[in-house]
Write a protein that holds these residues in place. Structure first.
Motif, PDB file in Angstrom:
ATOM      1  N   GLN A 179     106.910  68.093  27.692  1.00  0.00           N
ATOM      2  CA  GLN A 179     106.132  66.902  27.353  1.00  0.00           C
ATOM      3  C   GLN A 179     105.080  66.624  28.419  1.00  0.00           C
ATOM      4  O   GLN A 179     103.933  66.297  28.105  1.00  0.00           O
ATOM      5  CB  GLN A 179     107.050  65.687  27.190  1.00  0.00           C
ATOM      6  N   GLN A 180     105.447  66.774  29.679  1.00  0.00           N
ATOM      7  CA  GLN A 180     104.498  66.557  30.771  1.00  0.00           C
ATOM      8  C   GLN A 180     103.373  67.583  30.708  1.00  0.00           C
ATOM      9  O   GLN A 180     102.203  67.255  30.889  1.00  0.00           O
ATOM     10  CB  GLN A 180     105.208  66.630  32.133  1.00  0.00           C
ATOM     11  N   GLN A 181     103.729  68.832  30.431  1.00  0.00           N
ATOM     12  CA  GLN A 181     102.720  69.889  30.314  1.00  0.00           C
ATOM     13  C   GLN A 181     101.784  69.603  29.141  1.00  0.00           C
ATOM     14  O   GLN A 181     100.562  69.719  29.273  1.00  0.00           O
ATOM     15  CB  GLN A 181     103.398  71.246  30.131  1.00  0.00           C
ATOM     16  N   LEU A 182     102.332  69.193  28.007  1.00  0.00           N
ATOM     17  CA  LEU A 182     101.522  68.858  26.842  1.00  0.00           C
ATOM     18  C   LEU A 182     100.591  67.689  27.160  1.00  0.00           C
ATOM     19  O   LEU A 182      99.407  67.713  26.812  1.00  0.00           O
ATOM     20  CB  LEU A 182     102.424  68.521  25.653  1.00  0.00           C
ATOM     21  N   LEU A 183     101.115  66.688  27.839  1.00  0.00           N
ATOM     22  CA  LEU A 183     100.312  65.541  28.238  1.00  0.00           C
ATOM     23  C   LEU A 183      99.136  65.970  29.115  1.00  0.00           C
ATOM     24  O   LEU A 183      97.995  65.545  28.900  1.00  0.00           O
ATOM     25  CB  LEU A 183     101.186  64.521  28.976  1.00  0.00           C
ATOM     26  N   LEU A 233     104.722  42.707  17.707  1.00  0.00           N
ATOM     27  CA  LEU A 233     104.481  43.753  18.705  1.00  0.00           C
ATOM     28  C   LEU A 233     105.784  44.431  19.119  1.00  0.00           C
ATOM     29  O   LEU A 233     105.811  45.652  19.303  1.00  0.00           O
ATOM     30  CB  LEU A 233     103.773  43.173  19.927  1.00  0.00           C
ATOM     31  N   LYS A 234     106.849  43.669  19.234  1.00  0.00           N
ATOM     32  CA  LYS A 234     108.153  44.258  19.546  1.00  0.00           C
ATOM     33  C   LYS A 234     108.548  45.255  18.460  1.00  0.00           C
ATOM     34  O   LYS A 234     109.025  46.348  18.749  1.00  0.00           O
ATOM     35  CB  LYS A 234     109.232  43.176  19.664  1.00  0.00           C
ATOM     36  N   THR A 235     108.338  44.866  17.222  1.00  0.00           N
ATOM     37  CA  THR A 235     108.631  45.763  16.101  1.00  0.00           C
ATOM     38  C   THR A 235     107.771  47.016  16.187  1.00  0.00           C
ATOM     39  O   THR A 235     108.272  48.140  16.038  1.00  0.00           O
ATOM     40  CB  THR A 235     108.390  45.038  14.755  1.00  0.00           C
ATOM     41  N   LEU A 236     106.474  46.838  16.445  1.00  0.00           N
ATOM     42  CA  LEU A 236     105.564  47.988  16.550  1.00  0.00           C
ATOM     43  C   LEU A 236     105.986  48.932  17.667  1.00  0.00           C
ATOM     44  O   LEU A 236     105.966  50.155  17.492  1.00  0.00           O
ATOM     45  CB  LEU A 236     104.129  47.508  16.781  1.00  0.00           C
ATOM     46  N   HIS A 237     106.362  48.393  18.797  1.00  0.00           N
ATOM     47  CA  HIS A 237     106.799  49.237  19.916  1.00  0.00           C
ATOM     48  C   HIS A 237     108.050  50.027  19.537  1.00  0.00           C
ATOM     49  O   HIS A 237     108.172  51.206  19.865  1.00  0.00           O
ATOM     50  CB  HIS A 237     107.038  48.406  21.179  1.00  0.00           C
ATOM     51  N   GLY A 238     108.971  49.380  18.828  1.00  0.00           N
ATOM     52  CA  GLY A 238     110.171  50.079  18.371  1.00  0.00           C
ATOM     53  C   GLY A 238     109.848  51.189  17.385  1.00  0.00           C
ATOM     54  O   GLY A 238     110.389  52.296  17.476  1.00  0.00           O
ATOM     55  N   LEU A 239     108.942  50.914  16.459  1.00  0.00           N
ATOM     56  CA  LEU A 239     108.534  51.919  15.479  1.00  0.00           C
ATOM     57  C   LEU A 239     107.840  53.096  16.166  1.00  0.00           C
ATOM     58  O   LEU A 239     108.050  54.257  15.803  1.00  0.00           O
ATOM     59  CB  LEU A 239     107.605  51.299  14.436  1.00  0.00           C
ATOM     60  N   ALA A 240     107.011  52.794  17.152  1.00  0.00           N
ATOM     61  CA  ALA A 240     106.323  53.855  17.897  1.00  0.00           C
ATOM     62  C   ALA A 240     107.328  54.727  18.636  1.00  0.00           C
ATOM     63  O   ALA A 240     107.206  55.959  18.662  1.00  0.00           O
ATOM     64  CB  ALA A 240     105.322  53.248  18.880  1.00  0.00           C
ATOM     65  N   ARG A 241     108.330  54.099  19.225  1.00  0.00           N
ATOM     66  CA  ARG A 241     109.383  54.844  19.927  1.00  0.00           C
ATOM     67  C   ARG A 241     110.109  55.785  18.964  1.00  0.00           C
ATOM     68  O   ARG A 241     110.368  56.938  19.271  1.00  0.00           O
ATOM     69  CB  ARG A 241     110.359  53.856  20.560  1.00  0.00           C
ATOM     70  N   ALA A 266     108.949  57.012  16.066  1.00  0.00           N
ATOM     71  CA  ALA A 266     108.035  58.075  15.622  1.00  0.00           C
ATOM     72  C   ALA A 266     107.863  59.128  16.715  1.00  0.00           C
ATOM     73  O   ALA A 266     107.884  60.336  16.444  1.00  0.00           O
ATOM     74  CB  ALA A 266     106.684  57.478  15.225  1.00  0.00           C
ATOM     75  N   ARG A 267     107.697  58.678  17.962  1.00  0.00           N
ATOM     76  CA  ARG A 267     107.573  59.632  19.074  1.00  0.00           C
ATOM     77  C   ARG A 267     108.851  60.434  19.247  1.00  0.00           C
ATOM     78  O   ARG A 267     108.813  61.634  19.505  1.00  0.00           O
ATOM     79  CB  ARG A 267     107.246  58.898  20.376  1.00  0.00           C
ATOM     80  N   GLY A 268     109.988  59.776  19.098  1.00  0.00           N
ATOM     81  CA  GLY A 268     111.263  60.472  19.225  1.00  0.00           C
ATOM     82  C   GLY A 268     111.388  61.581  18.214  1.00  0.00           C
ATOM     83  O   GLY A 268     111.832  62.692  18.536  1.00  0.00           O
ATOM     84  N   GLN A 269     110.985  61.302  16.985  1.00  0.00           N
ATOM     85  CA  GLN A 269     111.036  62.331  15.945  1.00  0.00           C
ATOM     86  C   GLN A 269     110.041  63.447  16.262  1.00  0.00           C
ATOM     87  O   GLN A 269     110.360  64.623  16.153  1.00  0.00           O
ATOM     88  CB  GLN A 269     110.732  61.736  14.575  1.00  0.00           C
ATOM     89  N   ARG A 306      97.661  63.825  12.417  1.00  0.00           N
ATOM     90  CA  ARG A 306      97.696  63.231  11.081  1.00  0.00           C
ATOM     91  C   ARG A 306      99.132  62.909  10.668  1.00  0.00           C
ATOM     92  O   ARG A 306      99.415  61.821  10.170  1.00  0.00           O
ATOM     93  CB  ARG A 306      97.052  64.181  10.074  1.00  0.00           C
ATOM     94  N   LEU A 307     100.054  63.846  10.907  1.00  0.00           N
ATOM     95  CA  LEU A 307     101.450  63.627  10.540  1.00  0.00           C
ATOM     96  C   LEU A 307     102.085  62.511  11.364  1.00  0.00           C
ATOM     97  O   LEU A 307     102.880  61.718  10.842  1.00  0.00           O
ATOM     98  CB  LEU A 307     102.249  64.923  10.685  1.00  0.00           C
ATOM     99  N   LEU A 308     101.746  62.431  12.633  1.00  0.00           N
ATOM    100  CA  LEU A 308     102.274  61.368  13.481  1.00  0.00           C
ATOM    101  C   LEU A 308     101.792  60.007  12.976  1.00  0.00           C
ATOM    102  O   LEU A 308     102.564  59.049  12.874  1.00  0.00           O
ATOM    103  CB  LEU A 308     101.871  61.589  14.941  1.00  0.00           C
ATOM    104  N   LYS A 309     100.512  59.924  12.620  1.00  0.00           N
ATOM    105  CA  LYS A 309      99.964  58.681  12.074  1.00  0.00           C
ATOM    106  C   LYS A 309     100.656  58.304  10.770  1.00  0.00           C
ATOM    107  O   LYS A 309     101.026  57.152  10.563  1.00  0.00           O
ATOM    108  CB  LYS A 309      98.458  58.847  11.811  1.00  0.00           C
ATOM    109  N   ARG A 310     100.817  59.283   9.888  1.00  0.00           N
ATOM    110  CA  ARG A 310     101.460  59.014   8.594  1.00  0.00           C
ATOM    111  C   ARG A 310     102.919  58.592   8.779  1.00  0.00           C
ATOM    112  O   ARG A 310     103.409  57.706   8.077  1.00  0.00           O
ATOM    113  CB  ARG A 310     101.358  60.236   7.683  1.00  0.00           C
ATOM    114  N   ASN A 311     103.606  59.224   9.716  1.00  0.00           N
ATOM    115  CA  ASN A 311     104.994  58.880  10.001  1.00  0.00           C
ATOM    116  C   ASN A 311     105.077  57.423  10.453  1.00  0.00           C
ATOM    117  O   ASN A 311     105.900  56.646   9.960  1.00  0.00           O
ATOM    118  CB  ASN A 311     105.542  59.836  11.073  1.00  0.00           C
TER     119      ASN A 311
END
Length: 149
Positions: A127-131, A104-112, A114-117, A19-24
């Motif tokens: 991360q690999q273990q979590l995956l 889409l370029k913007t979305l990919h940057g935003l996703a990067r 959010a994932r970084g945070q 939920r927090l990742l989506k909101r971010n």
């Protein structure tokens, strides 16, 4: 903490983290004029071009009528186009246009971002273990989805 408490806490943490990742991501996207329903359509079509509207609605877990409005708006902006399904003239398939590329370029940057945070301080090995673990959880839950159909 006993086994039942751990499992309950794990379920809560998974739900809250998702939920927090989506909101971010939504906050970041909103700054670019992209609502969740708009970016989800573009994101999914970027992975699977030419989906039927009904398939896209199912993938997004929304009612087809709700999706129709989003596609109308995206089409009016020139970001997607509907094409008649050659096998079923009652259906339309949805495709991204070239104009969607910068979005889409913007979305990919935003996703990067959010994932970084979200993954700050989590090592590559963690991360690999979590995956791997989340993949197993998804697989366990998917089995029930398939069996209930």
């Amino acid at each position: 903490m006993n086994k039942a408490d751990i499992a309950a806490q794990l379920g809560f943490e998974l739900h809250t983290a998702a939920r927090l990742l989506k909101r971010n991501f939504d906050r970041r996207a909103k700054a670019h004029g992209l609502t969740r329903s708009r970016w989800q359509v573009l994101w999914i079509l970027n992975k699977t071009q030419g989906m039927k509207q009904a398939e896209l609605a199912e993938r997004m877990d929304v009612a087809p009528i709700s999706l129709t409005r989003q596609i109308d708006l995206l089409q009016a902006e020139g970001l997607v186009e509907r094409r008649q399904d050659p096998q079923d003239r009652r259906c339309f398939r949805v495709f991204l246009t070239d104009a969607a590329e910068p979005v889409l370029k913007t979305l990919h940057g935003l996703a990067r971002e959010a994932r970084g945070q979200a993954l700050a301080g989590v090592s590559e090995a963690e991360q690999q273990q979590l995956l791997n673990l989340l993949g197993r959880v998804r697989k366990n839950l998917s089995r029930e989805e398939i069996e209930s159909v």
